[in-house]
Design a protein around this motif. Structure first.
Motif, PDB file in Angstrom:
ATOM      1  N   PHE A  29       0.586  -0.890   0.116  1.00  0.00           N
ATOM      2  CA  PHE A  29       0.723  -0.525   0.297  1.00  0.00           C
ATOM      3  C   PHE A  29       0.382   1.431   0.213  1.00  0.00           C
ATOM      4  CE2 PHE A  29      -2.592  -3.460   1.821  1.00  0.00           C
ATOM      5  CZ  PHE A  29      -3.880  -2.979   0.746  1.00  0.00           C
ATOM      6  N   TYR A  30       2.482   1.265  -0.443  1.00  0.00           N
ATOM      7  CA  TYR A  30       3.527   1.978   0.367  1.00  0.00           C
ATOM      8  C   TYR A  30       3.955   2.334  -0.962  1.00  0.00           C
ATOM      9  CZ  TYR A  30       1.256   1.385   4.470  1.00  0.00           C
ATOM     10  OH  TYR A  30       0.390   1.410   5.401  1.00  0.00           O
ATOM     11  N   PRO A  31       3.156   2.683  -2.494  1.00  0.00           N
ATOM     12  CA  PRO A  31       3.903   3.550  -3.593  1.00  0.00           C
ATOM     13  C   PRO A  31       5.430   4.126  -3.302  1.00  0.00           C
ATOM     14  CG  PRO A  31       1.918   4.193  -3.649  1.00  0.00           C
ATOM     15  CD  PRO A  31       1.886   3.593  -2.852  1.00  0.00           C
ATOM     16  N   PHE A  32       6.514   3.744  -4.535  1.00  0.00           N
ATOM     17  CA  PHE A  32       7.174   4.805  -4.083  1.00  0.00           C
ATOM     18  C   PHE A  32       7.136   6.134  -4.596  1.00  0.00           C
ATOM     19  CE2 PHE A  32      10.196   1.012  -3.262  1.00  0.00           C
ATOM     20  CZ  PHE A  32      10.585   0.913  -1.819  1.00  0.00           C
ATOM     21  N   ASP A  33       8.200   6.936  -4.718  1.00  0.00           N
ATOM     22  CA  ASP A  33       7.742   8.429  -5.310  1.00  0.00           C
ATOM     23  C   ASP A  33       8.460   8.994  -5.760  1.00  0.00           C
ATOM     24  OD1 ASP A  33       9.840   8.395  -3.586  1.00  0.00           O
ATOM     25  OD2 ASP A  33       8.917  10.034  -2.659  1.00  0.00           O
ATOM     26  N   GLY A  34       9.013   8.149  -6.820  1.00  0.00           N
ATOM     27  CA  GLY A  34      10.379   7.619  -8.126  1.00  0.00           C
ATOM     28  C   GLY A  34      11.975   8.910  -7.336  1.00  0.00           C
ATOM     29  N   PRO A  35      12.152   9.369  -8.250  1.00  0.00           N
ATOM     30  CA  PRO A  35      14.013   9.409  -7.954  1.00  0.00           C
ATOM     31  C   PRO A  35      14.277  10.408  -6.672  1.00  0.00           C
ATOM     32  CG  PRO A  35      14.204   9.706  -9.904  1.00  0.00           C
ATOM     33  CD  PRO A  35      12.887   9.620  -9.313  1.00  0.00           C
ATOM     34  N   SER A  36      15.189  10.298  -5.339  1.00  0.00           N
ATOM     35  CA  SER A  36      15.598  11.004  -4.177  1.00  0.00           C
ATOM     36  C   SER A  36      14.362  10.398  -3.582  1.00  0.00           C
ATOM     37  CB  SER A  36      15.431  12.479  -4.535  1.00  0.00           C
ATOM     38  OG  SER A  36      16.478  12.586  -3.504  1.00  0.00           O
ATOM     39  N   GLY A  37      13.551  11.346  -2.772  1.00  0.00           N
ATOM     40  CA  GLY A  37      12.357  11.185  -1.560  1.00  0.00           C
ATOM     41  C   GLY A  37      12.462  10.193  -0.614  1.00  0.00           C
ATOM     42  N   VAL A  38      11.908   9.342  -0.537  1.00  0.00           N
ATOM     43  CA  VAL A  38      12.203   7.971  -0.337  1.00  0.00           C
ATOM     44  C   VAL A  38      12.917   6.404  -0.707  1.00  0.00           C
ATOM     45  CG1 VAL A  38      10.580   6.029   0.713  1.00  0.00           C
ATOM     46  CG2 VAL A  38       9.986   7.720   1.341  1.00  0.00           C
ATOM     47  N   LEU A  39      13.845   5.633  -0.146  1.00  0.00           N
ATOM     48  CA  LEU A  39      14.308   5.441  -1.122  1.00  0.00           C
ATOM     49  C   LEU A  39      14.266   3.758  -1.165  1.00  0.00           C
ATOM     50  CD1 LEU A  39      18.068   6.654   0.446  1.00  0.00           C
ATOM     51  CD2 LEU A  39      16.845   7.703  -1.765  1.00  0.00           C
ATOM     52  N   ALA A  40      13.493   3.661  -0.087  1.00  0.00           N
ATOM     53  CA  ALA A  40      13.683   1.905   0.930  1.00  0.00           C
ATOM     54  C   ALA A  40      12.559   2.025   1.899  1.00  0.00           C
ATOM     55  CB  ALA A  40      14.322   1.573   0.839  1.00  0.00           C
ATOM     56  N   HIS A  41      12.264   0.477   2.208  1.00  0.00           N
ATOM     57  CA  HIS A  41      11.518   0.660   3.410  1.00  0.00           C
ATOM     58  C   HIS A  41      10.896  -0.751   4.262  1.00  0.00           C
ATOM     59  CE1 HIS A  41       7.519   1.043   0.790  1.00  0.00           C
ATOM     60  NE2 HIS A  41       7.605  -0.560   0.527  1.00  0.00           N
ATOM     61  N   ALA A  42      10.718  -1.588   4.630  1.00  0.00           N
ATOM     62  CA  ALA A  42      11.202  -2.184   5.494  1.00  0.00           C
ATOM     63  C   ALA A  42      10.084  -2.371   6.716  1.00  0.00           C
ATOM     64  CB  ALA A  42      12.271  -2.501   5.557  1.00  0.00           C
ATOM     65  N   ASN A  43       9.878  -3.949   6.955  1.00  0.00           N
ATOM     66  CA  ASN A  43       8.950  -4.255   8.040  1.00  0.00           C
ATOM     67  C   ASN A  43       9.264  -4.637   9.370  1.00  0.00           C
ATOM     68  OD1 ASN A  43       7.367  -4.021   5.733  1.00  0.00           O
ATOM     69  ND2 ASN A  43       6.314  -5.577   5.380  1.00  0.00           N
ATOM     70  N   SER A  44       9.046  -4.503  10.305  1.00  0.00           N
ATOM     71  CA  SER A  44       9.576  -4.855  11.245  1.00  0.00           C
ATOM     72  C   SER A  44       9.618  -6.725  11.560  1.00  0.00           C
ATOM     73  CB  SER A  44       8.975  -4.743  12.749  1.00  0.00           C
ATOM     74  OG  SER A  44       7.416  -5.078  13.080  1.00  0.00           O
ATOM     75  N   PRO A  45      10.169  -6.945  12.153  1.00  0.00           N
ATOM     76  CA  PRO A  45      10.352  -8.481  11.678  1.00  0.00           C
ATOM     77  C   PRO A  45       8.211  -9.315  12.732  1.00  0.00           C
ATOM     78  CG  PRO A  45      11.724  -7.544  14.111  1.00  0.00           C
ATOM     79  CD  PRO A  45      11.021  -6.776  13.378  1.00  0.00           C
ATOM     80  N   GLY A  46       8.305 -10.109  12.326  1.00  0.00           N
ATOM     81  CA  GLY A  46       7.034 -10.859  12.417  1.00  0.00           C
ATOM     82  C   GLY A  46       6.797 -11.950  11.300  1.00  0.00           C
ATOM     83  N   PRO A  47       5.492 -12.114  10.758  1.00  0.00           N
ATOM     84  CA  PRO A  47       5.115 -13.775  10.385  1.00  0.00           C
ATOM     85  C   PRO A  47       4.402 -13.345   8.464  1.00  0.00           C
ATOM     86  CG  PRO A  47       3.137 -13.329  11.763  1.00  0.00           C
ATOM     87  CD  PRO A  47       4.908 -12.654  12.310  1.00  0.00           C
ATOM     88  N   ASN A  48       3.764 -13.686   7.733  1.00  0.00           N
ATOM     89  CA  ASN A  48       4.135 -12.785   6.799  1.00  0.00           C
ATOM     90  C   ASN A  48       4.842 -12.094   5.885  1.00  0.00           C
ATOM     91  OD1 ASN A  48       1.296 -14.877   6.523  1.00  0.00           O
ATOM     92  ND2 ASN A  48       0.271 -13.151   7.827  1.00  0.00           N
ATOM     93  N   GLN A  49       4.399 -10.718   5.787  1.00  0.00           N
ATOM     94  CA  GLN A  49       5.106  -9.861   5.514  1.00  0.00           C
ATOM     95  C   GLN A  49       5.902  -8.652   6.538  1.00  0.00           C
ATOM     96  OE1 GLN A  49       1.768  -9.357   4.518  1.00  0.00           O
ATOM     97  NE2 GLN A  49       1.796 -10.783   2.811  1.00  0.00           N
ATOM     98  N   GLY A  50       6.900  -9.711   7.475  1.00  0.00           N
ATOM     99  CA  GLY A  50       7.833  -9.216   8.542  1.00  0.00           C
ATOM    100  C   GLY A  50       9.173  -9.241   8.167  1.00  0.00           C
TER     101      GLY A  50
END
Length: 478
Positions: A170-191
């Protein structure tokens, strides 16, 4: 599925009512700057989405929190310095404080965490990406009792991809610069899952966006770390390049991850021990193998401008002083030594060193020096190293490289101590020569690295492979 709530950030794409600037607010800022600030605060300083009627008081409170986080003057007024920080490239996870953990302190309740890269960046080759991602995980496995393993099919604990814009969450990136990456905290499924914006220019140096630094930051989130206020911390939210050669986890990040997982010690989870080369006494005379394309050397070194190739308790000597190749047993020349696992010559001192298991000897020419053998711990190796695979002295740097399985160390001969930040993976710094080194030596300005019967002629100054050879070519077999 949604990301774990502790990592959710909200992108708000509407324009809020604009208030007239206060006396302290920078009147040169445009209405567009105000929108940028509102969206930034909504994205990085809100755990959950707020209503569209967000008040000026809420905006001011969040702005003060953001200014305090980044060490700016806390005024609650939007100024050019604050806006400059907001426009810097950064991680897509919202901010909290000092070294911190996510709510509830989620962590991996296992000793081995798997990861899989499902989509690669086009900015570098797959081998480079694999090596860099492994290096980023190693920053953590060096200091906590947690190991990481790459798998190539099925579902891993941490799924990794490079993709632009919308990429399946649900969190599309915004093109060059801005947000570079993202990650989930530990856990099942997408964790733990980690996503990199493919619109960035990913690099291995300071040009573009350095993959090692961003990956290591995001994997901190995947292990349970939140953002830090410490500007020197890896988990500081905005991106800033630092030299990555010899890079290790900064103190703040190390304390944070060790608070979750504990401290790695050799007795908890030591690195795999190398298999010592077998005792050569019962092995056959290798002279019949001299011109075999499958010939493997135990060790090679120069000694007073002559090359010694060691194998099964014997050696071949190649010299400019005579034609042909001499063949002798090691004991006939150095009676105290039965086999040689690794060898090198310090050409500044005209002393060669021969290694057998945990011991080594110094020799000038064929004369062993008094006071030997000594333990290899003299060089500063950890206790799990029981034998060396190879060693080579680099005259231009006055440093000796030691190889054990897929790791290597750098020893400063002038200072007589091991360099910091070692061991390192061979594949990180010498791509293309193989994953381990059975024998190494210097000759005519080149370094030669042998893995099995294959040998790489290497230009150390430019870190470039010149050509690939076979070992037996040195022994007058053409």
């Amino acid at each position: 599925k949604m990301l774990p709530r502790s990592v959710v950030f909200v992108i708000v794409g509407f324009t809020l009512c604009q208030a007239a600037p206060t006396a302290d607010q920078d009147s040169t800022l445009s209405p567009e700057d105000r929108v940028i600030a509102e969206e930034y605060l909504s994205q990085f300083y809100t755990r959950e989405a707020k209503s569209r009627s967000e008040s000026l008081d809420q905006f001011t409170t969040r702005l003060k929190t953001m200014q305090d986080f980044f060490g700016l003057e806390v005024t609650g007024n939007l100024d050019s310095n604050t806006l400059e920080v907001m426009k810097k490239p950064r991680c897509g996870v919202s901010d909290v404080s000092s070294y911190e953990h996510f709510n509830g302190k989620p962590k991996w309740e296992k000793s081995m965490v798997t990861y899989r890269i499902t989509e690669y960046t086009s900015d570098m080759n797959q081998r480079q990406v694999d090596a860099t991602i492994a290096q980023a995980f190693k920053l953590y496995s060096d200091v906590i009792p947690l190991d990481f393993k790459q798998i190539f099919s099925g579902t891993a604990d941490i799924m990794i991809l490079f993709k632009a814009r919308y990429h399946g969450d649900f969190y599309p990136f915004d093109g060059p610069s801005g947000v570079l990456a993202h990650a989930n905290s530990p856990g099942p499924n997408q964790g733990g899952d980690t996503h990199f914006d493919e619109d960035e220019q990913w690099t291995l140096d300071g040009k573009g966006i350095n993959l090692l630094l961003v990956a290591a930051h995001e994997f901190g989130h995947a292990l349970g770390l939140d953002h830090s206020k410490d500007r020197n911390a890896l988990m500081y939210p905005t991106y800033s390049y630092v030299e990555t050669r010899g890079y290790s986890l900064p103190k703040d990040d190390r304390r944070g991850v060790q608070a979750l997982y504990g401290v790695r010690t050799p007795t908890v989870n030591p690195r795999p021990k190398p298999n010592p080369k077998p005792n050569p006494d019962p092995q056959p005379n290798p002279e019949s193998e001299r011109c075999s394309r499958d010939l493997v050397f135990d060790a090679v070194t120069s000694i007073r401008r002559e090359l010694y190739f060691f194998k099964n308790g014997y050696y071949w000597k190649k010299s400019n002083l005579f034609r042909g190749v001499q063949f002798k047993s090691i004991k006939s020349t150095w009676s105290s030594i039965s086999t040689v696992d690794a060898a090198y010559e310090d050409t500044h001192k005209n002393v060669a060193y021969l290694f057998q298991g945990k011991q080594f000897w110094a020799t000038k020419g064929t004369t062993l020096q008094p006071g030997y053998p000594k333990s290899i711990s003299h060089f500063g190796f950890p206790s799990w190293v029981t034998a060396l695979d190879a060693a080579v002295y680099v005259a231009s740097t006055r440093k000796t490289l030691f190889f054990v399985k897929n790791f290597y160390w750098s020893y400063n001969e002038a200072q007589r101590k091991m360099d910091h930040w070692y061991p390192r993976q061979i594949s990180w710094d010498f791509p293309g020569i193989g994953n381990r080194v059975d024998a190494a030596f210097e000759n005519s300005g080149y370094l030669y690295f042998s893995e099995g019967p294959r040998q790489t002629e290497y230009i150390y100054k430019t870190k470039r492979i010149n050509r690939v050879l076979l070992n037996y070519g040195w022994l007058d077999c053409y």
